[in-house]
Write an enzyme that holds these catalytic residues in place. Structure first.
Site, PDB file in Angstrom:
ATOM      1  N   TRP A   1       0.978  -1.172   0.298  1.00 47.85           N
ATOM      2  CA  TRP A   1       0.111  -0.137  -0.210  1.00 47.85           C
ATOM      3  C   TRP A   1       0.934   1.428  -0.164  1.00 47.85           C
ATOM      4  CZ3 TRP A   1       0.166   3.883   3.594  1.00 47.85           C
ATOM      5  CH2 TRP A   1      -1.362   5.462   3.358  1.00 47.85           C
ATOM      6  N   HIS A   2       2.336   1.439   0.636  1.00 48.07           N
ATOM      7  CA  HIS A   2       2.760   1.985   1.077  1.00 48.07           C
ATOM      8  C   HIS A   2       3.450   2.621  -1.024  1.00 48.07           C
ATOM      9  CE1 HIS A   2       2.239   1.969   4.771  1.00 48.07           C
ATOM     10  NE2 HIS A   2       2.777   3.016   5.189  1.00 48.07           N
ATOM     11  N   GLY A   3       3.364   1.812  -1.920  1.00 51.70           N
ATOM     12  CA  GLY A   3       4.411   1.851  -3.136  1.00 51.70           C
ATOM     13  C   GLY A   3       4.463   0.755  -3.586  1.00 51.70           C
TER      14      GLY A   3
ATOM     15  N   PHE B   1       2.191   8.669  -2.031  1.00 50.51           N
ATOM     16  CA  PHE B   1       1.198   7.170  -0.963  1.00 50.51           C
ATOM     17  C   PHE B   1       0.020   7.044  -1.576  1.00 50.51           C
ATOM     18  CE2 PHE B   1       5.403   7.175   1.587  1.00 50.51           C
ATOM     19  CZ  PHE B   1       6.228   6.830   0.817  1.00 50.51           C
TER      20      PHE B   1
END
Length: 475
Positions: free
Chosen positions: A325-327, A475
């Site tokens: 999810w962060h990247g 993000f």
């Protein structure tokens, strides 16, 4: 447009606050919505139509789902909404990553690569997508009725303080405030919001930016130039930079919402005081952790499973996806797996071992684990990340070729002080008082003048320095 910019602080914010307070009560949401659209379009004019379009479709899909007579029909509308929201997130955020990896495999096999036009990531798509998901799922579960006014739903999603970097506000936590927040619209609440905003701005500008500049200098070195001292400076600098950058932004968002009469959830609770990685994730990015728990971990079975293996599987899946999810990069996946591994190890035996060590040693060990994890989070080049971590523990102090900035020492001291400030009951109580809403006239005067001073000092930092990144912006 970021909060820690001259454009926002000197132009956008004063104009908005003046317009908002002059606008009659029944039109305040419209005022918020107009300024939120301008705020978002300032940095991504093309993508404002993406978010407006998805919210338009979501609003009607969710109302149709709520009105459906059968469970099957409700599920069909639920799936349709989830496919749309998560499909857009996947397309914009992960298409490049998956095509790049497919091409890498094809290249090894001697097959021609897939031709692909690089996709630009819309600002804040991870945050507002998760909020869209909470809306449809909360309505489906019967936790809250859907909003009947389309513009109210747009206000929930587009509320600019939390639009591009959270906190991730679950629908049922704010739904009633969209239509009625008069009880929150008091002088004490608004002044508290101003104090929190100024403290968040100072955390971001005075501490995070200064320390971040030093971190960048280290991480931009070649591996041959990094010795143990440089590795530790870079790792620790980034550890404090990401905390004060992101928690500072969250404070600004919470403060702005309070000024507008909204109460949104806290996002950080002194995470570096944690005695375990399990506790760290109850204190760090709290709203993401709550989202993952309610909309991923529990649907997977959570801890209500018949075997420990399934429990560990669920934990590991959640944190793999949290990393992703962060990247869209392998370093984020590894970072998520790294934290997931320690969560499983703590369930197996580490928590029992920590309980026998008192408080200080587990806190230090947890902090060390987090610092190592941040190296993977910061560095997309995995060979460099591995080299930095190896060098941190190699005790090689001979090859470093970097200089410490003069203001780094001061900002690092502030970072350490405020990261561990609430380590004893007395200082924790002081922190709660400063961030609270119940001030007498004397403390209001102290807080007001202190906040004004922090605001103008922060402005001077922004004007004087070219370095003003925002880590979570992508993000």
């Amino acid at each position: 447009m970021v909060f820690s910019s001259i454009t926002f602080l000197v132009y956008f914010l004063p104009i908005f606050l003046l317009a908002y307070h002059l606008t009659p009560h029944k039109f305040k949401n419209a005022c918020i919505l107009i300024f939120s659209i301008v705020f978002y379009a300032w940095g991504g004019p093309k993508f404002i139509f993406v978010i407006l379009g998805t919210t338009f479709l979501d609003f009607f899909l969710v109302n149709k789902m709520h009105e459906a007579k059968t469970t099957k029909t409700k599920k069909q509308f639920l799936v349709l909404s989830l496919v749309m929201n998560l499909g857009l997130l996947f397309y914009f955020k992960y298409s490049n990553f998956f095509i790049e990896n497919i091409n890498a495999v094809l290249g090894l096999a001697g097959i021609s690569e897939i031709k692909w036009l690089k996709i630009i990531l819309p600002i804040g798509i991870s945050f507002y997508t998760f909020e869209s998901v909470t809306y449809v799922v909360d309505v489906y579960r019967g936790i809250h009725k859907p909003l009947k006014n389309f513009w109210h739903y747009q206000t929930y999603i587009l509320l600019f303080p939390k639009l591009i970097a959270g906190p991730i506000v679950r629908y049922h936590d704010i739904a009633d405030q969209i239509t009625d927040r008069e009880k929150n619209y008091t002088p004490d609440v608004k002044l508290s919001g101003f104090y929190i905003f100024c403290m968040g701005l100072a955390k971001k500008v005075i501490i995070a930016n200064t320390i971040g500049s030093q971190a960048d200098e280290v991480f931009n070195l070649d591996n041959s130039q990094i010795d143990t001292a440089a590795a530790w400076v870079g790792a620790l600098a980034y550890t404090f930079q990401i905390y004060f950058d992101f928690s500072g932004y969250s404070d600004m968002a919470i403060g702005l919402c309070k000024i507008m009469g909204f109460r949104i959830p806290e996002n950080f609770n002194n995470p570096y005081l944690s005695n375990s990685i399990t506790e760290f994730w109850r204190r760090w990015h709290i709203t993401l952790g709550a989202w993952m728990k309610n909309y991923l971990y529990i649907p997977l079975g959570g801890n209500k499973v018949d075997t420990a293996t399934k429990l560990y599987r669920n934990l590991f899946i959640v944190f793999l996806l949290s990393g992703l999810w962060h990247g869209a990069s392998w370093n984020f996946i590894i970072w998520g797996a790294f934290h997931g591994l320690f969560l499983v190890l703590e369930r197996l035996f580490l928590l029992k071992a920590y309980n026998k060590m008192g408080k200080i040693i587990p806190t230090l060990l947890t902090f060390l684990i987090v610092v190592v994890g941040w190296v993977y989070f910061r560095t997309e080049d995995l060979s460099q990340a591995n080299h930095i971590i190896k060098t941190m523990f190699s005790f090689n102090f001979t090859d470093g070729k970097f200089a410490l900035h003069n203001d780094f020492y001061f900002s690092l001291a502030l970072a350490v002080l405020f990261s561990f400030f609430a380590c004893i009951p007395a200082t924790k109580a002081l922190q709660l008082k400063v961030y609270g809403e119940h001030h007498n006239s004397t403390s209001h005067i102290v807080m007001l003048f202190s906040s004004i001073a922090l605001f103008y000092i922060s402005l001077s930092y922004i004007a004087a320095l070219d370095f003003n990144p925002f880590i979570y912006f992508r993000f």
